[in-house]
Design a protein around this motif. Structure first.
Motif, PDB file in Angstrom:
ATOM      1  N   ASP A 175       0.863  -1.174   0.000  1.00 15.23           N
ATOM      2  CA  ASP A 175       0.000   0.000   0.000  1.00 15.23           C
ATOM      3  C   ASP A 175       0.902   1.229   0.000  1.00 15.23           C
ATOM      4  O   ASP A 175       2.123   1.128   0.146  1.00 15.23           O
ATOM      5  N   SER A 176       0.323   2.397  -0.144  1.00 17.05           N
ATOM      6  CA  SER A 176       1.093   3.627  -0.002  1.00 17.05           C
ATOM      7  C   SER A 176       1.478   3.833   1.458  1.00 17.05           C
ATOM      8  O   SER A 176       0.874   3.250   2.362  1.00 17.05           O
ATOM      9  N   PHE A 177       2.481   4.641   1.680  1.00 17.72           N
ATOM     10  CA  PHE A 177       2.798   5.137   3.019  1.00 17.72           C
ATOM     11  C   PHE A 177       2.264   6.562   3.035  1.00 17.72           C
ATOM     12  O   PHE A 177       2.936   7.498   2.606  1.00 17.72           O
ATOM     13  N   LYS A 178       1.028   6.706   3.455  1.00 21.01           N
ATOM     14  CA  LYS A 178       0.300   7.959   3.288  1.00 21.01           C
ATOM     15  C   LYS A 178       1.061   9.155   3.860  1.00 21.01           C
ATOM     16  O   LYS A 178       1.582   9.104   4.959  1.00 21.01           O
ATOM     17  N   GLY A 179       1.092  10.223   3.077  1.00 17.14           N
ATOM     18  CA  GLY A 179       1.801  11.430   3.474  1.00 17.14           C
ATOM     19  C   GLY A 179       3.277  11.383   3.178  1.00 17.14           C
ATOM     20  O   GLY A 179       3.990  12.357   3.413  1.00 17.14           O
ATOM     21  N   SER A 180       3.729  10.249   2.638  1.00 16.10           N
ATOM     22  CA  SER A 180       5.154  10.086   2.391  1.00 16.10           C
ATOM     23  C   SER A 180       5.429   9.574   0.983  1.00 16.10           C
ATOM     24  O   SER A 180       6.007  10.285   0.166  1.00 16.10           O
ATOM     25  N   LEU A 181       5.022   8.335   0.692  1.00 16.17           N
ATOM     26  CA  LEU A 181       5.281   7.736  -0.611  1.00 16.17           C
ATOM     27  C   LEU A 181       4.030   7.061  -1.159  1.00 16.17           C
ATOM     28  O   LEU A 181       3.267   6.457  -0.408  1.00 16.17           O
ATOM     29  N   SER A 182       3.847   7.154  -2.466  1.00 12.39           N
ATOM     30  CA  SER A 182       2.769   6.410  -3.114  1.00 12.39           C
ATOM     31  C   SER A 182       3.108   4.932  -3.100  1.00 12.39           C
ATOM     32  O   SER A 182       4.255   4.531  -2.862  1.00 12.39           O
ATOM     33  N   ALA A 183       2.115   4.096  -3.369  1.00 11.45           N
ATOM     34  CA  ALA A 183       2.351   2.656  -3.423  1.00 11.45           C
ATOM     35  C   ALA A 183       3.368   2.312  -4.501  1.00 11.45           C
ATOM     36  O   ALA A 183       4.180   1.389  -4.341  1.00 11.45           O
ATOM     37  N   VAL A 184       3.347   3.054  -5.601  1.00 14.28           N
ATOM     38  CA  VAL A 184       4.317   2.834  -6.681  1.00 14.28           C
ATOM     39  C   VAL A 184       5.728   3.099  -6.182  1.00 14.28           C
ATOM     40  O   VAL A 184       6.660   2.313  -6.408  1.00 14.28           O
ATOM     41  N   PRO A 226       1.592  -2.358  -7.145  1.00 15.72           N
ATOM     42  CA  PRO A 226       1.201  -1.353  -6.155  1.00 15.72           C
ATOM     43  C   PRO A 226      -0.280  -1.530  -5.817  1.00 15.72           C
ATOM     44  O   PRO A 226      -1.103  -1.751  -6.701  1.00 15.72           O
ATOM     45  N   MET A 227      -0.602  -1.423  -4.537  1.00 16.38           N
ATOM     46  CA  MET A 227      -1.975  -1.643  -4.105  1.00 16.38           C
ATOM     47  C   MET A 227      -2.607  -0.337  -3.619  1.00 16.38           C
ATOM     48  O   MET A 227      -1.912   0.643  -3.338  1.00 16.38           O
ATOM     49  N   ALA A 228      -3.920  -0.333  -3.516  1.00 21.37           N
ATOM     50  CA  ALA A 228      -4.655   0.825  -3.011  1.00 21.37           C
ATOM     51  C   ALA A 228      -5.993   0.351  -2.470  1.00 21.37           C
ATOM     52  O   ALA A 228      -6.448  -0.748  -2.788  1.00 21.37           O
ATOM     53  N   MET A 270      -4.020 -11.061  -9.176  1.00 25.18           N
ATOM     54  CA  MET A 270      -3.030 -11.359  -8.148  1.00 25.18           C
ATOM     55  C   MET A 270      -2.895 -12.845  -7.858  1.00 25.18           C
ATOM     56  O   MET A 270      -1.794 -13.343  -7.598  1.00 25.18           O
ATOM     57  N   ASP A 271      -3.987 -13.580  -7.896  1.00 23.79           N
ATOM     58  CA  ASP A 271      -3.902 -15.020  -7.628  1.00 23.79           C
ATOM     59  C   ASP A 271      -2.887 -15.692  -8.541  1.00 23.79           C
ATOM     60  O   ASP A 271      -2.069 -16.502  -8.102  1.00 23.79           O
ATOM     61  N   GLU A 272      -2.940 -15.347  -9.811  1.00 24.92           N
ATOM     62  CA  GLU A 272      -2.030 -15.950 -10.779  1.00 24.92           C
ATOM     63  C   GLU A 272      -0.582 -15.566 -10.486  1.00 24.92           C
ATOM     64  O   GLU A 272       0.320 -16.404 -10.517  1.00 24.92           O
ATOM     65  N   LEU A 273      -0.350 -14.283 -10.191  1.00 26.78           N
ATOM     66  CA  LEU A 273       1.007 -13.823  -9.929  1.00 26.78           C
ATOM     67  C   LEU A 273       1.576 -14.430  -8.652  1.00 26.78           C
ATOM     68  O   LEU A 273       2.740 -14.828  -8.604  1.00 26.78           O
ATOM     69  N   VAL A 274       0.744 -14.520  -7.609  1.00 29.11           N
ATOM     70  CA  VAL A 274       1.205 -15.101  -6.352  1.00 29.11           C
ATOM     71  C   VAL A 274       1.551 -16.574  -6.540  1.00 29.11           C
ATOM     72  O   VAL A 274       2.541 -17.075  -5.992  1.00 29.11           O
ATOM     73  N   SER A 275       0.762 -17.277  -7.318  1.00 31.10           N
ATOM     74  CA  SER A 275       1.003 -18.709  -7.518  1.00 31.10           C
ATOM     75  C   SER A 275       2.351 -18.978  -8.172  1.00 31.10           C
ATOM     76  O   SER A 275       2.917 -20.067  -8.029  1.00 31.10           O
ATOM     77  N   GLN A 276       2.894 -17.982  -8.865  1.00 32.30           N
ATOM     78  CA  GLN A 276       4.140 -18.148  -9.595  1.00 32.30           C
ATOM     79  C   GLN A 276       5.366 -17.651  -8.842  1.00 32.30           C
ATOM     80  O   GLN A 276       6.479 -17.716  -9.351  1.00 32.30           O
ATOM     81  N   CYS A 277       5.178 -17.114  -7.631  1.00 30.60           N
ATOM     82  CA  CYS A 277       6.310 -16.522  -6.912  1.00 30.60           C
ATOM     83  C   CYS A 277       6.749 -17.396  -5.739  1.00 30.60           C
ATOM     84  O   CYS A 277       6.063 -18.352  -5.353  1.00 30.60           O
ATOM     85  N   ASP A 278       7.918 -17.052  -5.181  1.00 27.72           N
ATOM     86  CA  ASP A 278       8.452 -17.763  -4.021  1.00 27.72           C
ATOM     87  C   ASP A 278       8.261 -16.975  -2.728  1.00 27.72           C
ATOM     88  O   ASP A 278       8.231 -17.547  -1.643  1.00 27.72           O
ATOM     89  N   LEU A 279       8.140 -15.659  -2.855  1.00 23.85           N
ATOM     90  CA  LEU A 279       8.050 -14.778  -1.689  1.00 23.85           C
ATOM     91  C   LEU A 279       7.182 -13.583  -2.027  1.00 23.85           C
ATOM     92  O   LEU A 279       7.268 -13.030  -3.133  1.00 23.85           O
ATOM     93  N   VAL A 280       6.352 -13.165  -1.070  1.00 26.52           N
ATOM     94  CA  VAL A 280       5.524 -11.972  -1.227  1.00 26.52           C
ATOM     95  C   VAL A 280       5.942 -10.943  -0.193  1.00 26.52           C
ATOM     96  O   VAL A 280       6.055 -11.259   0.999  1.00 26.52           O
ATOM     97  N   ILE A 281       6.181  -9.715  -0.647  1.00 31.16           N
ATOM     98  CA  ILE A 281       6.500  -8.614   0.260  1.00 31.16           C
ATOM     99  C   ILE A 281       5.417  -7.560   0.133  1.00 31.16           C
ATOM    100  O   ILE A 281       5.119  -7.092  -0.974  1.00 31.16           O
ATOM    101  N   THR A 282       4.809  -7.196   1.244  1.00 32.91           N
ATOM    102  CA  THR A 282       3.788  -6.159   1.258  1.00 32.91           C
ATOM    103  C   THR A 282       4.185  -5.097   2.272  1.00 32.91           C
ATOM    104  O   THR A 282       5.278  -5.144   2.839  1.00 32.91           O
ATOM    105  N   GLY A 283       3.320  -4.131   2.507  1.00 35.24           N
ATOM    106  CA  GLY A 283       3.653  -3.083   3.467  1.00 35.24           C
ATOM    107  C   GLY A 283       2.601  -2.005   3.530  1.00 35.24           C
ATOM    108  O   GLY A 283       1.703  -1.921   2.678  1.00 35.24           O
ATOM    109  N   GLU A 284       2.711  -1.165   4.548  1.00 31.69           N
ATOM    110  CA  GLU A 284       1.815  -0.019   4.727  1.00 31.69           C
ATOM    111  C   GLU A 284       2.466   0.960   5.688  1.00 31.69           C
ATOM    112  O   GLU A 284       3.456   0.641   6.362  1.00 31.69           O
ATOM    113  N   GLY A 285       1.913   2.167   5.757  1.00 33.02           N
ATOM    114  CA  GLY A 285       2.503   3.195   6.593  1.00 33.02           C
ATOM    115  C   GLY A 285       2.475   2.881   8.074  1.00 33.02           C
ATOM    116  O   GLY A 285       3.429   3.191   8.794  1.00 33.02           O
TER     117      GLY A 285
END
Length: 382
Positions: free
Chosen positions: A8-17, A40-42, A279-294
């Motif tokens: 997600d974005s870190f609101k007031g600091s950085l966009s999700a991108v 990038p999520m929202a 996202m389901d398709e992309l997650v199924s093809q990866c080894d690790l998922v990194i997410t985050g928020e402010g």
């Protein structure tokens, strides 16, 4: 290693991108050959258009519209690569940041510009519209939006109501949709809505969200009464009962207005993001998922991005790391919802201003440390 970055974005600091880019830069400093994909999520508020367009491709179109105070503002919307799907964030046209603090008054603010964005999307040939309704400055029940699309509202004397804002709600006695843009009936509208508040009452739009938009206690009472009146007239003239519908109170009642006037459906923002980004398709093809928020705290488990991403990852048995600007009370609850590791990016004592001005650097350093740890433990038999 195949890695999916979905913050997600870190609101007031950085966009999700920008958050996703910073994490990627850190990872690249450890392993240049990693296969990294970014989504990038929202949640339907500011940044929704940028996030979706960045994730799946498309173009951003700029449009002059009537802002929340009735003055012209520069807004925008996105059109996906299929040419048929538009993405709108109402905050771009009717959002709280567009109103100076000393002028915030939901008796006067309108969603008219949001209706103009819907019309502009239809002008581009779009027959599917996704609307994020977070960050509103309004409490007009979507009346302004409907006016922009040709709906007419009349008072008890049969006079057309041309005014804007929550102050007109109590005067509405009749609704005429005969002149509404005929294209609307052929458009599938989905609304990213993460709240379940009804339209009015103690948990309604005015009572819960009115004060943050500048409403005094007296205004809250008048706005709530006006929304109840609008609901009654909608039921009488359109045959739709939206008063107690979960989510009707979102964005000052815009949730109710979109359902009543445009036949929209309300859906959690994360569900929409998961669907549109595949996202389901992309997650199924990866080894690790990194997410985050402010900030991660006890509220994160209620549909916020990290838990939404983790829910998809768990369906495919993928590990999830969450990087957060800060950790609040109850942050550890995310472990019960699919997040495997949770880290604050703050690596030394600093005040909020310093942390927000160095967010990209802190994210990059955290990504480096976490990825080095993961690589170091790959050969350890736990």
């Amino acid at each position: 290693m195949r890695i999916l970055i979905a913050p997600d974005s870190f609101k007031g600091s950085l966009s999700a991108v920008a958050v996703a880019d910073a994490i990627e830069q850190g990872l690249r400093k450890v392993v240049l050959t990693a296969d990294i994909k970014k989504i990038p999520m929202a949640d339907g508020g500011e940044g929704t258009v940028e996030a979706i367009i960045t994730a799946v491709g498309g173009d951003i179109h700029h449009q002059k519209v009537i802002g929340p105070l009735g003055e012209e503002v520069k807004a925008f919307f996105g059109v996906l690569g299929d040419g048929a799907t538009a993405v709108i964030e109402m905050a771009a046209a009717s959002g709280l940041p567009l109103v100076p603090e000393d002028k915030r008054n939901p008796m006067n603010t309108t969603t008219y510009g949001t209706g103009q964005l819907i019309r502009a999307a239809m002008d581009k040939g779009c027959n599917r519209i996704i609307i994020g309704i977070g960050g509103s400055a309004t409490n007009d029940g979507g009346v302004g939006m409907a006016q922009a699309l040709g709906v007419k509202f009349y008072d008890a004397e049969g006079r057309v109501i041309d005014g804007f804002g929550g102050k007109v709600l109590e005067h509405i006695a009749h609704i005429d949709i005969n002149d509404m843009d005929k294209r609307v009936k052929d458009v599938d509208i989905t609304v990213a809505c993460d709240v379940t508040n009804p339209l009015c009452g103690p948990n309604g739009a005015a009572a819960i969200y009115g004060p943050q938009k500048g409403a005094t206690p007296e205004m809250v009472e008048e706005l709530d009464s006006g929304l109840a009146n609008l609901a009654a007239v909608i039921k009488k003239d359109l045959g739709i009962d939206i008063k107690d519908m979960p989510g009707a109170g979102a964005a000052g009642g815009l949730g109710a207005g979109l359902v009543a006037f445009l036949g929209a459906s309300l859906k959690p923002g994360m569900d929409i993001m998961i669907d549109v980004t595949h996202m389901d398709e992309l997650v199924s093809q990866c080894d690790l998922v990194i997410t985050g928020e402010g900030r991660t705290d006890e509220q994160t488990v209620f549909g916020k991005v990290p838990v939404g991403v983790a829910s998809v990852a768990k369906r495919h048995d993928k590990p999830v790391v969450c990087l957060s600007g800060s950790l609040g009370d109850g942050a550890e609850r995310v472990y019960e919802h699919g997040v495997d590791a949770l880290f604050s990016i703050i690596d030394r004592p600093m005040d909020l201003a310093a942390a927000m001005s160095h967010t990209a650097e802190l994210l990059e350093r955290s990504a480096i440390s976490i990825f080095r740890l993961l690589l170091a433990t790959r050969n350890i038999n736990m």
